[in-house]
Design a protein around this motif. Structure first.
Motif, PDB file in Angstrom:
ATOM      1  N   GLU A 294     -57.229 101.941  -8.038  1.00 34.55           N
ATOM      2  CA  GLU A 294     -56.333 100.739  -8.374  1.00 34.55           C
ATOM      3  C   GLU A 294     -55.232 100.966  -7.369  1.00 34.55           C
ATOM      4  O   GLU A 294     -54.363 101.670  -7.470  1.00 34.55           O
ATOM      5  N   GLY A 295     -55.477 100.221  -6.197  1.00 36.05           N
ATOM      6  CA  GLY A 295     -54.359 100.345  -5.250  1.00 36.05           C
ATOM      7  C   GLY A 295     -54.946 101.171  -3.992  1.00 36.05           C
ATOM      8  O   GLY A 295     -56.115 101.358  -3.789  1.00 36.05           O
ATOM      9  N   ALA A 296     -53.939 101.726  -3.456  1.00 36.51           N
ATOM     10  CA  ALA A 296     -54.196 102.810  -2.460  1.00 36.51           C
ATOM     11  C   ALA A 296     -52.936 103.623  -2.213  1.00 36.51           C
ATOM     12  O   ALA A 296     -52.046 103.545  -2.765  1.00 36.51           O
ATOM     13  N   ILE A 297     -53.403 104.800  -1.409  1.00 34.35           N
ATOM     14  CA  ILE A 297     -52.232 105.928  -1.038  1.00 34.35           C
ATOM     15  C   ILE A 297     -51.952 105.688   0.512  1.00 34.35           C
ATOM     16  O   ILE A 297     -52.943 105.618   1.046  1.00 34.35           O
ATOM     17  N   ALA A 298     -50.869 105.541   0.653  1.00 36.13           N
ATOM     18  CA  ALA A 298     -50.219 105.592   2.144  1.00 36.13           C
ATOM     19  C   ALA A 298     -50.228 107.467   2.237  1.00 36.13           C
ATOM     20  O   ALA A 298     -49.173 107.826   1.778  1.00 36.13           O
ATOM     21  N   THR A 299     -51.121 107.691   3.227  1.00 41.60           N
ATOM     22  CA  THR A 299     -51.015 109.319   3.410  1.00 41.60           C
ATOM     23  C   THR A 299     -50.334 109.678   4.607  1.00 41.60           C
ATOM     24  O   THR A 299     -49.301 110.627   4.500  1.00 41.60           O
TER      25      THR A 299
END
Length: 337
Positions: A294-299
């Motif tokens: 569900e979405g994404a992580i900006a790392t």
């Protein structure tokens, strides 16, 4: 007793019996939050890339009408209901989709919260009245963008326009308002509860729905804008910021400038977001994402701090990036509201 810092029309101090509490400065950038300004409270330097600074109020009828004459859109004839006075106001939509709402001092007229509006008093046109009332009650300078609806209230028939903020500072509201709020459009019905405001909110809902149905945004690519290389003075840092599915979908659209007011160009390549200043083509940010269910992580983010293009601090660069990511993730950035 607490008094409004602005004197009323009789030149007297105006008491505020149940004052509001201003929101923390950092919360103004959260598009999902209701935030509040009170008279002369500390304010964020800007919202959605637009500064919050003192507005310049026209001093004469001619100046108000000159301002009102700047907007080229059609509107229907105004038909005044029997026994009603003529009035006008505006629904001001912020670039992140929130709507500006005022709290009349001491709930004057029985309104806890409402949309800025007021009578023409036979002096100003409907458009000029809307501009003046928003400036006085909310401290904002606005640009009228279209007609919304005509609605009867207790003693007025009021024409409402759609508008967007171009300047001003809500903390500089006049004595008629004791607070100014930014409210997500989805929460308007629970925040603006007068039966007389219901037709206005309903018309806004129809407008936003129709607008969303018309828009099919183009996905930006590297070929859509002239750009420069990344540069050598690069700063990298960890972000670890989660974006939901709808937010990430909006981010993946990138950003293609359509006017001089659009200051960024951005596109995705793989799972990397590349961000450029539109006027110069300066390659400013690179952001790495890890997709989730569900979405994404900006790392991780990288910033090009080449002094030929950027004179701010490292902290300013970090803040700027997060502000722009939050904005690109909204429906408003891509006109999907």
């Amino acid at each position: 007793m607490i008094y409004h810092p602005r004197l009323n029309e009789q030149g007297q101090k105006h008491p505020i019996y149940k004052p509001h509490t201003p929101s923390e400065l950092k919360s103004w950038g959260d598009a999902s939050s209701i935030v509040t300004a009170t008279p002369d409270c500390d304010m964020s330097a800007g919202i959605n890339g637009k500064a919050l600074t003192s507005g310049v109020m026209p001093e004469t009828r001619e100046q108000w009408e000159e301002w009102a004459g700047c907007y080229d859109f059609e509107e229907p004839d105004f038909v005044l209901s029997k026994g009603m006075k003529e009035a006008a106001g505006a629904v001001v939509i912020e670039d992140d989709g929130r709507v500006w709402v005022v709290s009349p001092s001491n709930e004057f007229g029985g309104y806890a919260n409402t949309v800025p509006k007021g009578r023409t008093k036979g002096v100003l046109s409907l458009r000029a009245t809307a501009l003046k009332e928003v400036f006085e009650e909310a401290g904002l300078m606005i640009e009228l963008t279209g007609f919304l609806v005509d609605a009867d209230r207790t003693s007025t028939r009021t024409r409402y326009y759609l508008a967007r903020r171009i300047g001003g500072n809500p903390a500089e509201m006049c004595w008629e308002s004791q607070a100014v709020h930014l409210v997500p459009s989805q929460q308007l019905e629970t925040f603006v509860t007068s039966e007389f405001d219901a037709p206005v909110i309903s018309a806004l809902r129809c407008h936003l729905k129709a607008q969303a149905a018309e828009v099919k945004p183009k996905v930006a690519t590297a070929l859509d804008w002239k750009t420069l290389p990344f540069g050598r003075d690069v700063m990298g840092w960890a972000i670890n910021r989660n974006f939901g599915a709808r937010q990430f979908a909006n981010l993946r659209l990138g950003m293609i400038p359509h006017s001089d007011d659009d200051k960024w160009f951005a596109y995705f390549s793989g799972n990397v977001l590349h961000m450029y200043r539109s006027w110069t083509g300066h390659y400013f940010f690179r952001v790495y994402f890890i997709p989730q269910e569900e979405g994404a992580i900006a790392t991780v983010a990288e910033a090009n701090l080449d002094r030929e293009y950027f004179e701010g601090t490292e902290e300013k660069a970090k803040t700027l990036l997060m502000d722009m990511l939050d904005y690109f993730a909204t429906d408003v950035a891509h006109k999907l509201y």
